[in-house]
Scaffold this active site. Structure first.
Site, short mmCIF file in Angstrom:
data_model
loop_
_atom_site.label_atom_id
_atom_site.label_comp_id
_atom_site.label_asym_id
_atom_site.label_seq_id
_atom_site.Cartn_x
_atom_site.Cartn_y
_atom_site.Cartn_z
N GLY A 20 0.85 -1.19 0.00
CA GLY A 20 0.00 0.00 0.00
C GLY A 20 0.89 1.24 0.00
CB ILE B 192 3.89 2.19 4.59
CG1 ILE B 192 3.13 3.30 5.31
CG2 ILE B 192 5.27 2.01 5.23
CD1 ILE B 192 2.76 3.00 6.76
CB ILE C 34 7.49 -1.85 9.71
CG1 ILE C 34 7.59 -0.41 10.17
CG2 ILE C 34 6.98 -1.92 8.28
CD1 ILE C 34 8.76 -0.08 11.01
NE ARG D 277 -1.65 -1.50 14.31
CZ ARG D 277 -1.02 -0.36 14.06
NH1 ARG D 277 0.28 -0.35 13.79
NH2 ARG D 277 -1.65 0.80 14.09
CG ASP E 292 8.45 -0.37 14.95
OD1 ASP E 292 9.15 0.03 15.91
OD2 ASP E 292 7.52 0.30 14.47
CD GLU F 157 2.90 -2.78 19.57
OE1 GLU F 157 2.43 -1.63 19.71
OE2 GLU F 157 3.29 -3.22 18.49
CG HIS G 154 4.41 0.65 17.60
ND1 HIS G 154 3.23 -0.03 17.66
CD2 HIS G 154 4.29 1.46 16.50
CE1 HIS G 154 2.43 0.34 16.67
NE2 HIS G 154 3.06 1.25 15.95
P1 NAP Z 1 -2.52 0.95 3.08
O1 NAP Z 1 -2.09 1.96 2.07
O2 NAP Z 1 -3.97 0.73 3.32
O3 NAP Z 1 -1.84 -0.43 2.67
C1 NAP Z 1 -2.20 -1.66 3.21
C2 NAP Z 1 -1.95 -2.73 2.16
O4 NAP Z 1 -2.18 -4.01 2.76
C3 NAP Z 1 -2.87 -2.61 0.96
O5 NAP Z 1 -2.09 -2.60 -0.19
C4 NAP Z 1 -3.75 -3.86 1.01
O6 NAP Z 1 -3.99 -4.35 -0.31
C5 NAP Z 1 -2.89 -4.83 1.83
N1 NAP Z 1 -3.72 -5.78 2.56
C6 NAP Z 1 -4.74 -5.51 3.40
N2 NAP Z 1 -5.30 -6.65 3.86
C7 NAP Z 1 -4.60 -7.65 3.28
C8 NAP Z 1 -4.71 -9.07 3.34
N3 NAP Z 1 -5.63 -9.68 4.09
N4 NAP Z 1 -3.84 -9.81 2.64
C9 NAP Z 1 -2.90 -9.21 1.87
N5 NAP Z 1 -2.75 -7.87 1.77
C10 NAP Z 1 -3.59 -7.10 2.47
O7 NAP Z 1 -1.89 1.28 4.49
P2 NAP Z 1 -0.50 1.98 4.85
O8 NAP Z 1 -0.68 3.43 5.01
O9 NAP Z 1 0.55 1.48 3.91
O10 NAP Z 1 -0.26 1.35 6.33
C11 NAP Z 1 -0.15 -0.03 6.49
C12 NAP Z 1 -0.12 -0.44 7.94
O11 NAP Z 1 1.13 -0.13 8.52
C13 NAP Z 1 -1.12 0.26 8.86
O12 NAP Z 1 -2.41 -0.31 8.77
C14 NAP Z 1 -0.50 0.08 10.23
O13 NAP Z 1 -0.99 -1.10 10.83
C15 NAP Z 1 0.98 -0.09 9.93
N6 NAP Z 1 1.77 1.05 10.45
C16 NAP Z 1 2.72 0.83 11.41
C17 NAP Z 1 3.48 1.88 11.89
C18 NAP Z 1 4.53 1.68 12.90
O14 NAP Z 1 4.83 2.62 13.64
N7 NAP Z 1 5.15 0.51 13.00
C19 NAP Z 1 3.25 3.17 11.40
C20 NAP Z 1 2.28 3.36 10.45
C21 NAP Z 1 1.56 2.28 9.96
P3 NAP Z 1 -5.33 -5.17 -0.66
O15 NAP Z 1 -6.47 -4.35 -0.11
O16 NAP Z 1 -5.30 -5.28 -2.15
O17 NAP Z 1 -5.20 -6.49 0.00
C1 8YV Z 2 1.60 5.10 15.79
C2 8YV Z 2 1.05 3.44 13.92
O1 8YV Z 2 2.65 4.75 16.61
O2 8YV Z 2 0.02 4.93 12.43
C3 8YV Z 2 0.06 3.80 12.89
O3 8YV Z 2 -0.70 2.89 12.49
O4 8YV Z 2 1.19 2.33 14.27
C4 8YV Z 2 1.95 4.48 14.49
O5 8YV Z 2 2.18 5.52 13.59
C5 8YV Z 2 0.39 4.75 16.52
O6 8YV Z 2 -0.74 4.80 15.76
C6 8YV Z 2 0.24 5.69 17.71
O7 8YV Z 2 -0.78 5.27 18.49
#
Ligand code: NAP
Ligand code: 8YV
Length: 325
Positions: free
Chosen positions: A156, A158, A233, A235, A259, A264, A282
């Site tokens: 997606g 990221i 990175i 969930r 991460d 958590e 995280h």
């Molecule tokens: P996004 O643009 O919605 O991308 C998510 C991708 O995952 C989409 O391309 C989607 O494609 C795919 N997906 C969803 N369900 C799926 C499944 N069951 N099987 C295979 N692929 C699947 O979201 P984003 O902005 O990139 O963010 C992604 C995630 O990163 C967030 O939801 C969050 O949990 C995590 N995150 C973590 C941090 C951190 O601090 N570690 C920070 C920000 C975000 P399809 O719909 O085609 O399946």
């Molecule tokens: C934040 C995240 O740490 O945006 C997300 O999905 O995992 C992180 O950017 C978190 O949401 C803060 O609560």
């Protein structure tokens, strides 16, 4: 539409970023609650709340306890902790904070990958502990980024930003989503196990949903293979942590960089004890710059809703929720 926003009550359960708190307090009537627990909502408060700004889980019971709730502005792009389906069914808008954190999180993912493969934190500790002087150079790392084939689970916003960086590092790239991304030339795999079998470096940036729950399991890790590196990175819920611990301790894969975790801030001691696990608390988006931008988007969504009747970044589940007059 509401012209006097200062009369609109926004409830903030639990902790929230300081900048969001200050802006909500200035623009609206802010009420704080210790945590998002419906038993803490008094009868007097319940009917007055029209918006929630939160960095915490919001469940169906909490939504039901607020009969005049219109919008939940959630801090973070991942909104797995908010019951968005229930909100949609009740006509409540949910917003998240996409895009403003994409590049930061992608930077962190690359840092985590490089640390996992080249053991930079361990090498620094070697120096700090005086071992360079006493014992000589830090041992050569068994793993390298050179020649690696990367697979992205969740291509997606990221995922794309990570792929761009990996390309610059000279890695080949493949991915798995439920649907192929139109016009994207990277190799697509319709299954996660298929992707894992085709690469040696699996990076998960998939959201935490019912369909991704423990998707990275023993079979996927076996398919990744003995030189395999896994980075998460996205969930913690997307990984079977017990299977990951077994794979790391049994040599099924080489190393992991994490991460995010299933429960958590609690991280299993077995993971902490593993020398081939690189663990971060995280911090994907955790810079002052990016957290300020996320805080602003939380409040901008509330302002847009109460002044224009449309938020800036609705989550897909509630995209069809309209503001009543
Ligand atoms: P996004 O643009 O919605 O991308 C998510 C991708 O995952 C989409 O391309 C989607 O494609 C795919 N997906 C969803 N369900 C799926 C499944 N069951 N099987 C295979 N692929 C699947 O979201 P984003 O902005 O990139 O963010 C992604 C995630 O990163 C967030 O939801 C969050 O949990 C995590 N995150 C973590 C941090 C951190 O601090 N570690 C920070 C920000 C975000 P399809 O719909 O085609 O399946
Ligand atoms: C934040 C995240 O740490 O945006 C997300 O999905 O995992 C992180 O950017 C978190 O949401 C803060 O609560």
């Amino acid at each position: 539409m509401t012209s006097d926003r200062s009369a609109v009550t926004i409830l903030v359960p639990g902790r929230l970023h300081e900048r969001a708190l200050a802006r909500v307090d200035k623009a609206f009537k802010m009420v704080r609650l210790d945590r998002a627990d419906k038993s803490l909502i008094s009868d007097g408060l319940a009917g007055t709340v029209r918006g929630v700004a939160a960095m915490t889980a919001i469940d169906a019971a909490f939504i039901d306890a607020l009969p005049n709730l219109e919008i939940i502005a959630s801090f973070g792009v991942g909104y797995d902790a908010v019951d968005a389906r229930h909100a949609a069914a009740k006509g409540v808008m949910v917003t998240n904070t996409p895009d403003v954190l994409t590049e930061e999180v992608a930077d962190t993912a690359l840092g985590l990958l490089i640390n996992t493969v080249r053991e930079l934190a361990r090498a620094e500790n070697w120096l700090r502990q005086g071992r360079w002087v006493k014992e000589g150079p830090y041992p050569l790392t068994k793993a390298t980024l050179r020649g690696r084939h990367a697979g992205i689970f969740g291509m997606g916003r990221i995922g794309m930003a990570i792929a761009k960086r990996l390309e610059a590092f000279g890695l080949s790239i493949a991915y798995h989503n439920r649907r192929r991304v139109e016009g994207l030339s990277y190799e697509y795999h319709p299954t996660l196990a298929g992707l894992a079998a085709a690469v040696d470096t699996l990076i998960s940036v998939a959201p935490g949903t019912a369909s991704t729950e423990k998707a990275v399991n023993a079979e996927v890790l076996r398919a990744l293979g003995p030189d395999g590196v896994f980075v998460n990175i996205g969930r913690g819920s997307t990984v079977d942590e017990e299977a990951l611990i077994a794979a790391l301790s049994g040599g099924v894969i080489r190393a992991a960089g994490l991460d995010v975790f299933a429960d958590e801030p609690r991280v299993p001691q077995a993971l902490i004890d593993l020398p081939n696990a690189t663990l971060l608390p995280h911090v994907g988006s955790a810079s002052v710059h990016t957290r300020n931008a996320m805080a602003d988007l939380v409040v901008d969504n509330l302002v847009a809703w109460f002044s224009e009747g449309k938020p800036l970044t609705p989550v897909p589940e509630t995209a069809g929720v309209a503001k009543s007059a």
